[in-house]
Write a protein that holds these residues in place. Structure first.
Motif, PDB file in Angstrom:
ATOM      1  N   UNK A  30      -2.324  -3.922 -10.108  1.00  0.00           N
ATOM      2  CA  UNK A  30      -2.083  -2.772  -9.446  1.00  0.00           C
ATOM      3  C   UNK A  30      -3.292  -1.744  -9.628  1.00  0.00           C
ATOM      4  N   UNK A  31      -3.868  -1.303  -8.607  1.00  0.00           N
ATOM      5  CA  UNK A  31      -4.987  -0.435  -8.475  1.00  0.00           C
ATOM      6  C   UNK A  31      -4.311   1.032  -8.301  1.00  0.00           C
ATOM      7  N   UNK A  32      -5.033   2.058  -9.298  1.00  0.00           N
ATOM      8  CA  UNK A  32      -4.678   3.454  -9.254  1.00  0.00           C
ATOM      9  C   UNK A  32      -5.924   4.327  -9.170  1.00  0.00           C
ATOM     10  N   UNK A  33      -5.690   5.678  -9.259  1.00  0.00           N
ATOM     11  CA  UNK A  33      -6.952   6.638  -9.257  1.00  0.00           C
ATOM     12  C   UNK A  33      -7.968   6.275  -8.298  1.00  0.00           C
ATOM     13  N   UNK A  34      -7.549   6.594  -7.034  1.00  0.00           N
ATOM     14  CA  UNK A  34      -8.614   6.019  -5.770  1.00  0.00           C
ATOM     15  C   UNK A  34      -9.547   7.181  -5.489  1.00  0.00           C
ATOM     16  N   UNK A  35     -10.765   6.873  -5.150  1.00  0.00           N
ATOM     17  CA  UNK A  35     -11.942   7.710  -4.944  1.00  0.00           C
ATOM     18  C   UNK A  35     -12.272   7.376  -3.373  1.00  0.00           C
ATOM     19  N   UNK A  76      -1.030   3.958  -4.627  1.00  0.00           N
ATOM     20  CA  UNK A  76      -1.231   2.897  -5.471  1.00  0.00           C
ATOM     21  C   UNK A  76      -1.467   1.520  -4.344  1.00  0.00           C
ATOM     22  N   UNK A  77      -2.049   0.516  -4.751  1.00  0.00           N
ATOM     23  CA  UNK A  77      -2.059  -0.682  -4.205  1.00  0.00           C
ATOM     24  C   UNK A  77      -1.949  -1.824  -5.007  1.00  0.00           C
ATOM     25  N   UNK A  93       0.800  -1.129   0.138  1.00  0.00           N
ATOM     26  CA  UNK A  93      -0.090  -0.001   0.082  1.00  0.00           C
ATOM     27  C   UNK A  93       0.818   1.336   0.121  1.00  0.00           C
ATOM     28  N   UNK A  94       0.937   2.159  -1.065  1.00  0.00           N
ATOM     29  CA  UNK A  94       1.591   3.096  -1.185  1.00  0.00           C
ATOM     30  C   UNK A  94       0.774   4.471  -0.976  1.00  0.00           C
ATOM     31  N   UNK A  95       1.543   5.470  -0.242  1.00  0.00           N
ATOM     32  CA  UNK A  95       0.844   6.727  -0.138  1.00  0.00           C
ATOM     33  C   UNK A  95       1.484   7.787  -0.821  1.00  0.00           C
ATOM     34  N   UNK A  96       1.024   8.874  -1.092  1.00  0.00           N
ATOM     35  CA  UNK A  96       1.611  10.166  -1.570  1.00  0.00           C
ATOM     36  C   UNK A  96       2.244  11.065  -0.681  1.00  0.00           C
ATOM     37  N   UNK A  97       2.425  12.174  -0.885  1.00  0.00           N
ATOM     38  CA  UNK A  97       2.960  12.924   0.121  1.00  0.00           C
ATOM     39  C   UNK A  97       2.002  13.717   0.909  1.00  0.00           C
ATOM     40  N   UNK A  98       0.785  13.700   0.435  1.00  0.00           N
ATOM     41  CA  UNK A  98      -0.652  14.300   1.264  1.00  0.00           C
ATOM     42  C   UNK A  98      -1.184  13.318   1.720  1.00  0.00           C
ATOM     43  N   UNK A  99      -0.561  11.978   2.195  1.00  0.00           N
ATOM     44  CA  UNK A  99      -0.989  10.846   2.976  1.00  0.00           C
ATOM     45  C   UNK A  99      -2.401  10.278   2.141  1.00  0.00           C
ATOM     46  N   UNK A 149     -14.438  -6.036  -8.300  1.00  0.00           N
ATOM     47  CA  UNK A 149     -14.702  -5.405  -7.229  1.00  0.00           C
ATOM     48  C   UNK A 149     -13.874  -3.981  -7.050  1.00  0.00           C
ATOM     49  N   UNK A 150     -12.766  -4.188  -7.764  1.00  0.00           N
ATOM     50  CA  UNK A 150     -11.997  -2.872  -7.571  1.00  0.00           C
ATOM     51  C   UNK A 150     -12.596  -1.636  -7.421  1.00  0.00           C
ATOM     52  N   UNK A 151     -13.864  -1.480  -8.466  1.00  0.00           N
ATOM     53  CA  UNK A 151     -14.438  -0.208  -8.949  1.00  0.00           C
ATOM     54  C   UNK A 151     -14.960   0.491  -7.492  1.00  0.00           C
ATOM     55  N   UNK A 152     -15.238  -0.315  -6.478  1.00  0.00           N
ATOM     56  CA  UNK A 152     -15.687   0.112  -5.070  1.00  0.00           C
ATOM     57  C   UNK A 152     -14.466   1.133  -4.502  1.00  0.00           C
ATOM     58  N   UNK A 153     -13.411   0.900  -4.968  1.00  0.00           N
ATOM     59  CA  UNK A 153     -12.111   1.647  -4.309  1.00  0.00           C
ATOM     60  C   UNK A 153     -11.626   2.590  -5.245  1.00  0.00           C
ATOM     61  N   UNK A 154     -11.342   2.275  -6.434  1.00  0.00           N
ATOM     62  CA  UNK A 154     -10.695   3.063  -7.512  1.00  0.00           C
ATOM     63  C   UNK A 154     -11.201   3.067  -8.708  1.00  0.00           C
ATOM     64  N   UNK A 155     -10.396   3.764  -9.917  1.00  0.00           N
ATOM     65  CA  UNK A 155     -11.039   3.958 -11.061  1.00  0.00           C
ATOM     66  C   UNK A 155     -10.134   2.962 -11.978  1.00  0.00           C
TER      67      UNK A 155
END
Length: 618
Positions: free
Chosen positions: A159-164, A61-62, A51-57, A104-110
């Motif tokens: 790899x999951x990206x672009x989270x909402x 990416x997962x 689980x990776x976080x950006x500078x804004x926490x 099911x990834x669409x529940x978490x990201x794009x």
């Protein structure tokens, strides 16, 4: 390489796909769980979640990396064009959601991208949450492959990206994964699951091992009782091979037992030729190795019997913990007005019955609030010591709708409880008999030597029932009332003086002297408890017990002293202002043979059916 490209469409609409995940919306992390399950289902021994976080926490990416069999791009259409069905159907060793979990990834990201290696091919598959039914896949070169996957012979990295939507804290994630995959990890010690490099632990559980021989075949059965339910997995009885892969599973009959979660895993060489789909009709000479075989049916019965024993042991421990919890919270009646030993007996009596009630139906106290529990326990406590105690068994049997077996078990438990209560009652009576014996020894046989009275004082204070059953509850001492009553006693003229007439006896002339008796001490008890009259009105029942020294014989002087004491109490302003009823009890070893007043008063009281020697208006 890298020249094959495939695109496809699932045989369901985009909105149709989303409807299948309506119940999952509150748990978006379920999408990651499904990807992990797909990894293990592909034969992976290792699944690593990063689980990776950006500078804004925020989530950047997962990735879910496994060393399983990977996806063959040539068969990609079979995996991604189908929804709610897959090659997993009918395979008891698999845990994923049978063909739909990947979306099911669409529940978490794009966006979701599958990097995969299978045989000699390496490829990449992409799906966008805006068009869930569409996928695109293409072969890629080793240089384009996801770096960690390059080290494996085969496998997949999603790899999951672009989270909402955000994820819970890392500790919560690990706990969820422990719960969901714990049974797989304990069943297959070679499997490993990590989150950001830290291995996921197996959740708290108890392991019970059993061995059994059936028709010459040896079976090893591992029972795992989970402290908390492992994810959404129900309780199953599994047949597993020596590699830990599930060959067959049946639902356990203990699934509806509250707070009880038990899995069993049976291993044996007998399962080497196990065929779960084999027909019950066997026309060959080869012994049948299937769910319909005699050995397997006997194994199932043995597993059920072992499970029953484990459940009964769990239930006994659970009930003990529940009783301790109720006691710590003060749910049981306190019996403050009873003597300590009688209150203890009542408490144990009620606790024993509640234990039996729990064992008969553990759900009876589920989700019940504090006040109803207290009321129920108080009613049980009252009924058990009433003339209607036999009816409680009938009532509870009807309410719980117990079957014949449960009724017999409950009946045995009640009988055992009743036997314990009988034993406890005998112990109480034995203690009373001992108290009477000790008092008789002091008052009748050894009164000549009694110069100090701590033993006598202790016996009297602990056994006020000696003066009659209604005085059993005189254990609650009122310090203020005791002190005031004792001070008023000092105003009674001559109450502590001893003369020769007080020692009158046929055998004491030379054995006792006045100086010796004066070194003895009169005993005095004063207690105040709340009582109720016939109209239900409360009042203070005040009991004063004056116990003359063992060497003294009661006479008219002592009767007069009690009369004076009653008058002094009646004139005391602190007592006259409250609703009080007084009883003064005069106790002595014997009544003087030369006394007239006490004997006369006794005869008058008997003739007039009076309860005392001194009229209440005195």
């Amino acid at each position: 390489m890298g020249n094959m490209a495939i695109s496809g469409t699932a045989d369901i609409t985009h909105e149709g796909i989303k409807k299948h995940f309506t119940k999952w919306k509150k748990y978006p992390f379920q999408s990651v769980i499904e990807l992990i399950a797909n990894g293990f289902d592909s034969g992976a021994t290792s699944v690593d979640v990063t689980i990776e976080h950006n500078e804004m926490h925020g989530l950047a990416a997962i990735s879910v990396l496994d060393n399983g069999s990977g996806i063959d791009i040539k068969e990609c259409d079979q995996h991604f064009s189908r929804f709610n069905e897959s090659s997993k159907q009918g395979d008891d060793d698999l845990q994923g959601a049978h063909g739909k979990g990947r979306l099911a990834f669409h529940l978490l990201c794009s966006n979701a991208t599958w990097y995969t290696k299978c045989h000699d091919s390496e490829s990449k598959i992409f799906i966008d949450s805006l068009t869930l039914r569409n996928f695109s896949a293409k072969e890629i070169s080793p240089k384009e492959q996801h770096a960690p996957l390059s080290l494996f012979k085969s496998g997949t990295c999603v790899v999951l990206t672009n989270f909402h939507t955000n994820l819970p804290e890392l500790d919560v994630i690990r706990k969820n994964l422990e719960s969901y995959f714990g049974w797989r990890l304990i069943l297959n010690p070679e499997r490993k699951l990590t989150v950001n490099g830290v291995e996921v632990d197996i959740p708290e559980s108890d392991l019970i091992k059993k061995n059994i021989c059936i028709n010459g075949a040896e079976f090893k059965i591992d029972f795992i009782r989970w402290i908390d339910k492992p994810g959404d997995e129900k309780s199953y009885n599994y047949v597993v091979n020596h590699d830990g892969r599930v060959l067959h599973r049946d639902l356990s009959s203990f699934n509806k037992k509250p707070n009880f979660h038990l899995s069993s895993y049976s291993r044996s060489d007998w399962f080497d030729n196990f065929d779960k789909s084999s027909s019950s009709l066997n026309f060959t000479d080869t012994p049948q190795v299937s769910p319909d075989s005699t050995e397997f049916k006997k194994l199932k019965k043995a597993i059920h019997d072992f499970s029953s024993d484990i459940y009964e042991e769990f239930l006994r421990e659970f009930v003990e913990e529940k009783i301790e919890e109720y006691e710590a919270r003060g749910y049981f009646p306190e019996h403050k007005s009873l003597k300590a030993e009688e209150a203890a007996w009542r408490r144990e009596n009620t606790k024993s019955f509640v234990k039996s009630l729990y064992l008969a139906d553990p759900t009876i106290f589920n989700n019940i609030k504090e006040k109803p529990v207290k009321i129920l326990l108080a009613l049980i406590d009252k009924i058990l010591v009433s003339n209607e105690n036999d009816t409680i068994f009938e009532i509870i049997g009807e309410i719980l709708n117990l079957d014949e077996n449960q009724i017999n078990i409950f009946s045995r438990q009640i009988k055992n409880s009743s036997l314990k209560n009988i034993v406890s009652t005998i112990e109480v009576l034995q203690k009373r008999e001992l108290a009477v014996h000790k008092l008789r020894e002091i008052m009748v046989k050894h009164y000549r030597e009694v110069l100090e009275t701590p033993d006598l004082q202790g016996i009297i204070e602990s056994n006020t029932w000696l003066f009659g059953n209604k005085y059993t509850m005189l254990g609650a001492e009122e310090d203020d009332f005791q002190k005031i009553s004792l001070n008023l006693r000092k105003h009674v003229k001559g109450i502590d003086l001893i003369d020769e007439g007080d020692l009158e006896s046929t055998d004491l002339e030379e054995e006792l002297d006045i100086d010796g008796v004066r070194r003895q001490v009169d005993l005095f008890l004063a207690r105040k408890n709340i009582g109720f009259n016939s109209r239900g009105e409360s009042y203070y029942q005040c009991t004063i017990i004056e116990i003359k020294r063992p060497a003294i014989a009661l006479n008219e002087k002592h009767l007069k002293q009690i009369r004076d004491y009653a008058r002094i109490i009646s004139e005391h302003s602190g007592f006259s202002m409250e609703k009080m009823r007084f009883e003064i009890i005069l106790v002595g070893r014997k009544i003087s043979e030369k006394d007239f007043d006490i004997h006369s008063a006794l005869e008058t009281a008997v003739a007039k059916n009076c309860s005392g020697l001194i009229p209440s208006d005195t």
